[in-house]
Design a protein around this motif. Structure first.
Motif, PDB file in Angstrom:
ATOM      1  N   VAL A 171       0.879  -1.155   0.000  1.00 51.97           N
ATOM      2  CA  VAL A 171       0.000   0.000   0.000  1.00 51.97           C
ATOM      3  C   VAL A 171       0.921   1.209   0.000  1.00 51.97           C
ATOM      4  O   VAL A 171       2.119   1.075   0.297  1.00 51.97           O
ATOM      5  CB  VAL A 171      -0.929  -0.022   1.239  1.00 51.97           C
ATOM      6  N   GLN A 172       0.400   2.363  -0.359  1.00 51.40           N
ATOM      7  CA  GLN A 172       1.290   3.511  -0.526  1.00 51.40           C
ATOM      8  C   GLN A 172       2.215   3.700   0.679  1.00 51.40           C
ATOM      9  O   GLN A 172       1.778   3.864   1.805  1.00 51.40           O
ATOM     10  CB  GLN A 172       0.490   4.799  -0.742  1.00 51.40           C
ATOM     11  N   GLY A 173       3.512   3.638   0.396  1.00 46.91           N
ATOM     12  CA  GLY A 173       4.509   3.901   1.422  1.00 46.91           C
ATOM     13  C   GLY A 173       5.019   2.696   2.177  1.00 46.91           C
ATOM     14  O   GLY A 173       5.965   2.811   2.967  1.00 46.91           O
ATOM     15  N   TYR A 174       4.434   1.511   1.960  1.00 44.74           N
ATOM     16  CA  TYR A 174       4.819   0.327   2.724  1.00 44.74           C
ATOM     17  C   TYR A 174       4.844  -0.927   1.847  1.00 44.74           C
ATOM     18  O   TYR A 174       4.063  -1.059   0.902  1.00 44.74           O
ATOM     19  CB  TYR A 174       3.824   0.069   3.862  1.00 44.74           C
ATOM     20  N   ARG A 175       5.714  -1.869   2.216  1.00 41.30           N
ATOM     21  CA  ARG A 175       5.679  -3.235   1.698  1.00 41.30           C
ATOM     22  C   ARG A 175       5.854  -4.182   2.888  1.00 41.30           C
ATOM     23  O   ARG A 175       6.543  -3.861   3.862  1.00 41.30           O
ATOM     24  CB  ARG A 175       6.807  -3.495   0.690  1.00 41.30           C
ATOM     25  N   ALA A 176       5.249  -5.356   2.787  1.00 37.61           N
ATOM     26  CA  ALA A 176       5.369  -6.355   3.852  1.00 37.61           C
ATOM     27  C   ALA A 176       5.270  -7.745   3.250  1.00 37.61           C
ATOM     28  O   ALA A 176       4.495  -7.971   2.319  1.00 37.61           O
ATOM     29  CB  ALA A 176       4.272  -6.157   4.899  1.00 37.61           C
ATOM     30  N   ASP A 177       6.062  -8.663   3.753  1.00 35.53           N
ATOM     31  CA  ASP A 177       5.979 -10.084   3.399  1.00 35.53           C
ATOM     32  C   ASP A 177       5.966 -10.907   4.676  1.00 35.53           C
ATOM     33  O   ASP A 177       6.687 -10.593   5.643  1.00 35.53           O
ATOM     34  CB  ASP A 177       7.177 -10.527   2.552  1.00 35.53           C
ATOM     35  N   VAL A 178       5.170 -11.973   4.680  1.00 35.80           N
ATOM     36  CA  VAL A 178       5.161 -12.923   5.780  1.00 35.80           C
ATOM     37  C   VAL A 178       5.050 -14.321   5.188  1.00 35.80           C
ATOM     38  O   VAL A 178       4.348 -14.520   4.184  1.00 35.80           O
ATOM     39  CB  VAL A 178       4.002 -12.640   6.767  1.00 35.80           C
ATOM     40  N   ALA A 179       5.777 -15.269   5.753  1.00 29.46           N
ATOM     41  CA  ALA A 179       5.743 -16.643   5.244  1.00 29.46           C
ATOM     42  C   ALA A 179       6.187 -17.604   6.338  1.00 29.46           C
ATOM     43  O   ALA A 179       6.940 -17.231   7.234  1.00 29.46           O
ATOM     44  CB  ALA A 179       6.655 -16.782   4.017  1.00 29.46           C
ATOM     45  N   PHE A 180       5.701 -18.845   6.230  1.00 30.42           N
ATOM     46  CA  PHE A 180       6.155 -19.868   7.166  1.00 30.42           C
ATOM     47  C   PHE A 180       6.095 -21.227   6.489  1.00 30.42           C
ATOM     48  O   PHE A 180       5.371 -21.432   5.512  1.00 30.42           O
ATOM     49  CB  PHE A 180       5.332 -19.871   8.459  1.00 30.42           C
ATOM     50  N   SER A 181       6.877 -22.153   7.008  1.00 30.68           N
ATOM     51  CA  SER A 181       6.891 -23.522   6.513  1.00 30.68           C
ATOM     52  C   SER A 181       6.533 -24.467   7.648  1.00 30.68           C
ATOM     53  O   SER A 181       7.320 -24.630   8.591  1.00 30.68           O
ATOM     54  CB  SER A 181       8.280 -23.894   5.972  1.00 30.68           C
ATOM     55  N   PRO A 182       5.346 -25.085   7.601  1.00 33.12           N
ATOM     56  CA  PRO A 182       4.993 -26.051   8.644  1.00 33.12           C
ATOM     57  C   PRO A 182       5.997 -27.204   8.723  1.00 33.12           C
ATOM     58  O   PRO A 182       6.304 -27.701   9.807  1.00 33.12           O
ATOM     59  CB  PRO A 182       3.609 -26.551   8.203  1.00 33.12           C
ATOM     60  N   GLU A 183       6.512 -27.629   7.574  1.00 29.26           N
ATOM     61  CA  GLU A 183       7.451 -28.752   7.539  1.00 29.26           C
ATOM     62  C   GLU A 183       8.769 -28.413   8.223  1.00 29.26           C
ATOM     63  O   GLU A 183       9.322 -29.215   8.981  1.00 29.26           O
ATOM     64  CB  GLU A 183       7.723 -29.154   6.090  1.00 29.26           C
ATOM     65  N   LEU A 184       9.288 -27.207   7.979  1.00 28.53           N
ATOM     66  CA  LEU A 184      10.579 -26.811   8.542  1.00 28.53           C
ATOM     67  C   LEU A 184      10.435 -26.158   9.909  1.00 28.53           C
ATOM     68  O   LEU A 184      11.415 -26.029  10.640  1.00 28.53           O
ATOM     69  CB  LEU A 184      11.296 -25.850   7.591  1.00 28.53           C
ATOM     70  N   GLY A 185       9.225 -25.720  10.233  1.00 31.26           N
ATOM     71  CA  GLY A 185       9.019 -25.030  11.501  1.00 31.26           C
ATOM     72  C   GLY A 185       9.613 -23.635  11.523  1.00 31.26           C
ATOM     73  O   GLY A 185       9.905 -23.097  12.590  1.00 31.26           O
ATOM     74  N   VAL A 186       9.799 -23.056  10.346  1.00 27.87           N
ATOM     75  CA  VAL A 186      10.463 -21.758  10.212  1.00 27.87           C
ATOM     76  C   VAL A 186       9.456 -20.700   9.776  1.00 27.87           C
ATOM     77  O   VAL A 186       8.574 -20.967   8.953  1.00 27.87           O
ATOM     78  CB  VAL A 186      11.614 -21.842   9.178  1.00 27.87           C
ATOM     79  N   GLY A 187       9.579 -19.504  10.336  1.00 27.81           N
ATOM     80  CA  GLY A 187       8.742 -18.389   9.942  1.00 27.81           C
ATOM     81  C   GLY A 187       9.587 -17.176   9.598  1.00 27.81           C
ATOM     82  O   GLY A 187      10.708 -17.006  10.119  1.00 27.81           O
ATOM     83  N   TYR A 188       9.071 -16.328   8.730  1.00 26.08           N
ATOM     84  CA  TYR A 188       9.819 -15.182   8.202  1.00 26.08           C
ATOM     85  C   TYR A 188       8.885 -14.000   8.012  1.00 26.08           C
ATOM     86  O   TYR A 188       7.749 -14.169   7.557  1.00 26.08           O
ATOM     87  CB  TYR A 188      10.426 -15.584   6.853  1.00 26.08           C
ATOM     88  N   ALA A 189       9.353 -12.813   8.358  1.00 28.16           N
ATOM     89  CA  ALA A 189       8.605 -11.592   8.053  1.00 28.16           C
ATOM     90  C   ALA A 189       9.588 -10.483   7.725  1.00 28.16           C
ATOM     91  O   ALA A 189      10.668 -10.390   8.320  1.00 28.16           O
ATOM     92  CB  ALA A 189       7.719 -11.187   9.224  1.00 28.16           C
ATOM     93  N   LEU A 190       9.212  -9.663   6.761  1.00 26.94           N
ATOM     94  CA  LEU A 190      10.015  -8.502   6.387  1.00 26.94           C
ATOM     95  C   LEU A 190       9.069  -7.326   6.193  1.00 26.94           C
ATOM     96  O   LEU A 190       8.111  -7.412   5.412  1.00 26.94           O
ATOM     97  CB  LEU A 190      10.797  -8.780   5.103  1.00 26.94           C
ATOM     98  N   LEU A 191       9.316  -6.249   6.922  1.00 27.10           N
ATOM     99  CA  LEU A 191       8.474  -5.064   6.886  1.00 27.10           C
ATOM    100  C   LEU A 191       9.304  -3.886   6.403  1.00 27.10           C
ATOM    101  O   LEU A 191      10.432  -3.686   6.865  1.00 27.10           O
ATOM    102  CB  LEU A 191       7.920  -4.756   8.284  1.00 27.10           C
TER     103      LEU A 191
END
Length: 380
Positions: free
Chosen positions: A328-348
């Motif tokens: 949205v204007q002025g911002y980007r965000a990503d979020v993701a996770f892998s149930p198999e690996l048990g890993v989560g990621y976010a970038l704001l």
């Protein structure tokens, strides 16, 4: 002295187990690459979060809330834009679990004063809104959101749409249809913001998460939005209220500290609030998203792509990655996770930079390579 193959494997395992936490050099390398990219593109600021099994959460920060602002840290609040749809999906799953709604509730049942049953012989259901499968032209009437039309007027425009396919059959990404939920809770004499806060945000004890423009700007520390005026040149812009009027689509605000909790919740660390049955219902593949297969950053590794309920489901080198992005204007965000690996990621980010696309794809490429490499250590 010669060592047997088994001895070498045991030695390798002992070495791995003896390393300090976050000794994986790829994580450090990724963090350096991310910050180098931010510096090269002169981004105002960003916040990175990674959660993994038996490890402390990894946070990385770069830049400031604005040119003359304070340094970004784990309490700095960003707009999540369309990542808000993941919160809405979980909230709806909880409403379904508590029997307050069903996935089969039709738009007509939710808003009987509107004429959503005029244009199709197959009713549009709640699951079609959350699952981006209403069947209408993608991003229908987003231009009216941009023009700041009042929500009821936009909903009346939706009454007159022609469909591309029957609901539940094809993927057609929408924002305006989420206004149905905004209006539904208003007619229930409450608000979407109040209900999702009471049901999800407060029980998870998310320290700085909120819903709405006023809540963002009332935050103790928040990242100001920035738009590009030239290549790698950013200027601070005001926070627009238009998409906040569709808060189920794009109204949630959160910090890195909040996203740590959100990722852990998706990885089932808060089962009394968000349980496995809820998450499983959301990450079940429902409609194929063909265009995702041509994303340049993912193309070489992406084997399949679908949309579930509020989440994208990517098959990346045979590892399932559950993902959503926001812009949205002025911002980007990503979020993701892998149930198999048990890993989560976010970038704001508090900038509208496409660098986030490459960074997210690179993170998961390195994560999967590290997983495959670790798996080989245990092979006889």
């Amino acid at each position: 002295m010669q060592f047997s193959k088994s001895a070498l494997i045991l030695t390798s395992l002992f070495t791995l187990l003896s390393l300090p936490v976050w000794a994986d050099t790829w994580v450090d390398d990724f963090a350096k690459e991310m910050k180098a990219t931010a510096k090269k593109k002169k981004l105002p600021g960003l916040a990175f979060v990674m959660v993994a099994p038996n490890e402390p959460t990894r946070f990385e920060f770069y830049g400031k809330t604005e040119k003359s602002g304070t340094l970004i840290d784990k309490e700095t609040v960003f707009r999540l834009a369309s990542v808000s749809k993941t919160f809405t999906a979980v909230f709806m799953a909880k409403q379904v679990k508590e029997k307050k709604l069903t996935w089969q509730n039709s738009l007509q049942e939710l808003l009987p004063d509107y004429k959503f049953d005029n244009y199709t012989d197959t009713p549009i259901l709640l699951q079609h809104i959350i699952g981006q499968s209403t069947g209408f032209i993608p991003n229908a009437y987003d231009n009216l959101i941009e023009a700041n039309y009042k929500l009821p007027r936009v909903l009346h425009h939706l009454e007159k749409l022609d469909s591309l396919c029957k609901p539940g059959i094809c993927y057609t990404y929408q924002n305006t249809f989420f206004g149905v939920l905004e209006e539904y809770y208003r007619q229930q004499k409450t608000t979407f913001a109040e209900e999702i806060t009471n049901s999800i945000i407060t029980p998870l004890k998310m320290p700085t998460a909120s819903v709405g423009r006023k809540a963002l700007m009332a935050s103790k520390k928040w990242a100001k939005p920035h738009a590009a005026i030239d290549k790698n040149k950013w200027v601070s812009v005001r926070v627009k209220n238009n998409y906040y009027k569709y808060s189920p689509a794009a109204g949630v605000n959160a910090s890195a500290a909040d996203m740590e909790i959100w990722l852990k919740a998706m990885l089932l660390e808060y089962p009394d609030i968000i349980d496995k049955s809820m998450v499983d219902s959301l990450i079940k593949t429902r409609v194929k998203t063909k265009r995702e297969m041509y994303r340049r950053e993912w193309k070489k590794q992406l084997k399949d792509a679908h949309y579930g309920l509020g989440w994208r489901i990517y098959n990346v080198d045979d590892i399932e990655i559950i993902y959503h992005g926001g812009w949205v204007q002025g911002y980007r965000a990503d979020v993701a996770f892998s149930p198999e690996l048990g890993v989560g990621y976010a970038l704001l980010m508090n900038a509208e930079s496409n660098a986030i696309n490459e960074l997210t794809a690179t993170f998961w490429k390195k994560q999967i390579e590290a997983h495959q490499s670790d798996a080989l250590v245990g092979v006889d």
